[in-house]
Motif scaffolding. Structure first.
Motif, PDB file in Angstrom:
ATOM      1  N   SER A 277       1.401   4.034  -3.208  1.00  0.00           N
ATOM      2  CA  SER A 277       0.933   5.349  -2.765  1.00  0.00           C
ATOM      3  C   SER A 277       2.301   6.190  -3.307  1.00  0.00           C
ATOM      4  O   SER A 277       2.053   7.178  -3.953  1.00  0.00           O
ATOM      5  CB  SER A 277       0.843   5.587  -1.473  1.00  0.00           C
ATOM      6  N   GLN A 278       3.507   5.826  -2.653  1.00  0.00           N
ATOM      7  CA  GLN A 278       4.870   6.672  -3.002  1.00  0.00           C
ATOM      8  C   GLN A 278       4.891   6.781  -4.515  1.00  0.00           C
ATOM      9  O   GLN A 278       5.216   7.938  -4.914  1.00  0.00           O
ATOM     10  CB  GLN A 278       5.933   6.299  -2.110  1.00  0.00           C
TER      11      GLN A 278
ATOM     12  N   SER B 106       0.837  -1.209   0.044  1.00  0.00           N
ATOM     13  CA  SER B 106       0.219  -0.058   0.096  1.00  0.00           C
ATOM     14  C   SER B 106       0.898   1.327  -0.057  1.00  0.00           C
ATOM     15  O   SER B 106       0.677   2.328  -0.794  1.00  0.00           O
ATOM     16  CB  SER B 106      -0.879  -0.132   1.151  1.00  0.00           C
ATOM     17  N   TYR B 107       1.846   1.202   0.679  1.00  0.00           N
ATOM     18  CA  TYR B 107       2.960   2.457   0.896  1.00  0.00           C
ATOM     19  C   TYR B 107       3.698   2.559  -0.497  1.00  0.00           C
ATOM     20  O   TYR B 107       3.871   3.677  -0.985  1.00  0.00           O
ATOM     21  CB  TYR B 107       3.786   2.256   1.902  1.00  0.00           C
TER      22      TYR B 107
ATOM     23  N   ASN C  40       6.837   2.730   5.163  1.00  0.00           N
ATOM     24  CA  ASN C  40       7.239   4.070   4.759  1.00  0.00           C
ATOM     25  C   ASN C  40       8.541   4.288   4.436  1.00  0.00           C
ATOM     26  O   ASN C  40       8.955   4.975   3.389  1.00  0.00           O
ATOM     27  CB  ASN C  40       6.706   5.034   5.771  1.00  0.00           C
TER      28      ASN C  40
ATOM     29  N   LYS D 151       2.818   9.224  -6.718  1.00  0.00           N
ATOM     30  CA  LYS D 151       3.311  10.707  -6.391  1.00  0.00           C
ATOM     31  C   LYS D 151       4.488  11.101  -7.210  1.00  0.00           C
ATOM     32  O   LYS D 151       4.724  12.273  -7.434  1.00  0.00           O
ATOM     33  CB  LYS D 151       3.470  11.075  -4.630  1.00  0.00           C
TER      34      LYS D 151
END
Length: 230
Positions: free
Chosen positions: A83-84, A79-80, A220, A87
């Motif tokens: 997401s990253q 998930s992280y 993260n 971006k």
């Protein structure tokens, strides 16, 4: 000594040219190799425990606890990463294989986490139908005292975090400390199994002292440093 010194300096220069930042290794030809990647698989996190085993602990309960945590860590990490990567404006463009598909393919091949990590990266990439594989290990120097019960709690809390607006109930690290938990994560090229990228983090006093926050912290950490975009 006169012969050895130039060799040592050359090795240091070569390593420095491949390292982009502290605790991160990136191959000098990463961009070239990764430009051919279309899909990447994130394997379940391998949890390794050493140290004291409580009298109520068994090999089976420890393994069950680790596998439960591994699966949840995999979902969180993916998930992280997604997401990253979404971006980022720079870096090779890839997609990431869903955890359910990755795990189903491993299961159909008769591979649990330990046996999967015993395979070569190129074998795993071929099996999973991807161009690169990410393999992550969490090294715990002490055992969780309540085994499966803790792992089940971890899973429930993580589902709360990612499925119900980010609520964190903060399951404690019962039986071990964050200072005893080390992480390393490596990305391998599918065709030849070469290590293209790696990050690591040794446990420290600054790490969170509950399971949910620790899993998110490490996820993260990895995601921010992985040089892909999606």
């Amino acid at each position: 000594m006169r012969t050895l010194l130039p060799l040592l300096l050359a090795g240091a220069i070569a390593f420095a040219s491949c390292s982009s930042s502290k605790n991160v290794f990136t191959a000098s030809d990463f961009s070239q190799q990764a430009s051919t990647h279309k899909k990447v698989a994130v394997l379940p996190v391998r949890v390794v425990q050493t140290g004291h085993v409580g009298k109520n602990e068994t090999a089976e309960s420890i393994r069950a606890a680790n596998e439960a945590w591994s699966a949840q860590f995999q979902e969180t990490l993916l998930s992280y990463i997604v997401s990253q990567a979404g971006k980022r404006r720079k870096g090779p463009l890839v997609s990431f294989q869903g955890a359910a598909q990755t795990n189903a393919l491993l299961k159909s091949a008769g591979l649990d986490i330990e046996t999967a990590y015993g395979k070569s990266p190129e074998e795993l990439a071929k099996l999973l139908g991807v161009d690169a594989v990410m393999m992550t290990t969490l090294d715990k120097k002490k055992n969780v005292s309540d085994g499966v019960a803790t792992a089940v709690g971890v899973g429930r809390d993580l589902l709360n975090v990612f499925g119900k607006g980010g609520r964190n109930t903060g399951t404690s690290l019962d039986g071990f400390n964050a200072t005893d938990i080390n992480m390393n994560s490596t990305l391998y090229n599918g065709p030849d199994g070469r290590m293209l990228w790696k990050t690591f983090r040794e446990g420290g006093d600054d790490l969170p002292n509950n399971v949910n926050d620790l899993v998110q912290y490490y996820s993260n950490w990895i995601a921010k440093k992985l040089p892909y975009r999606s």
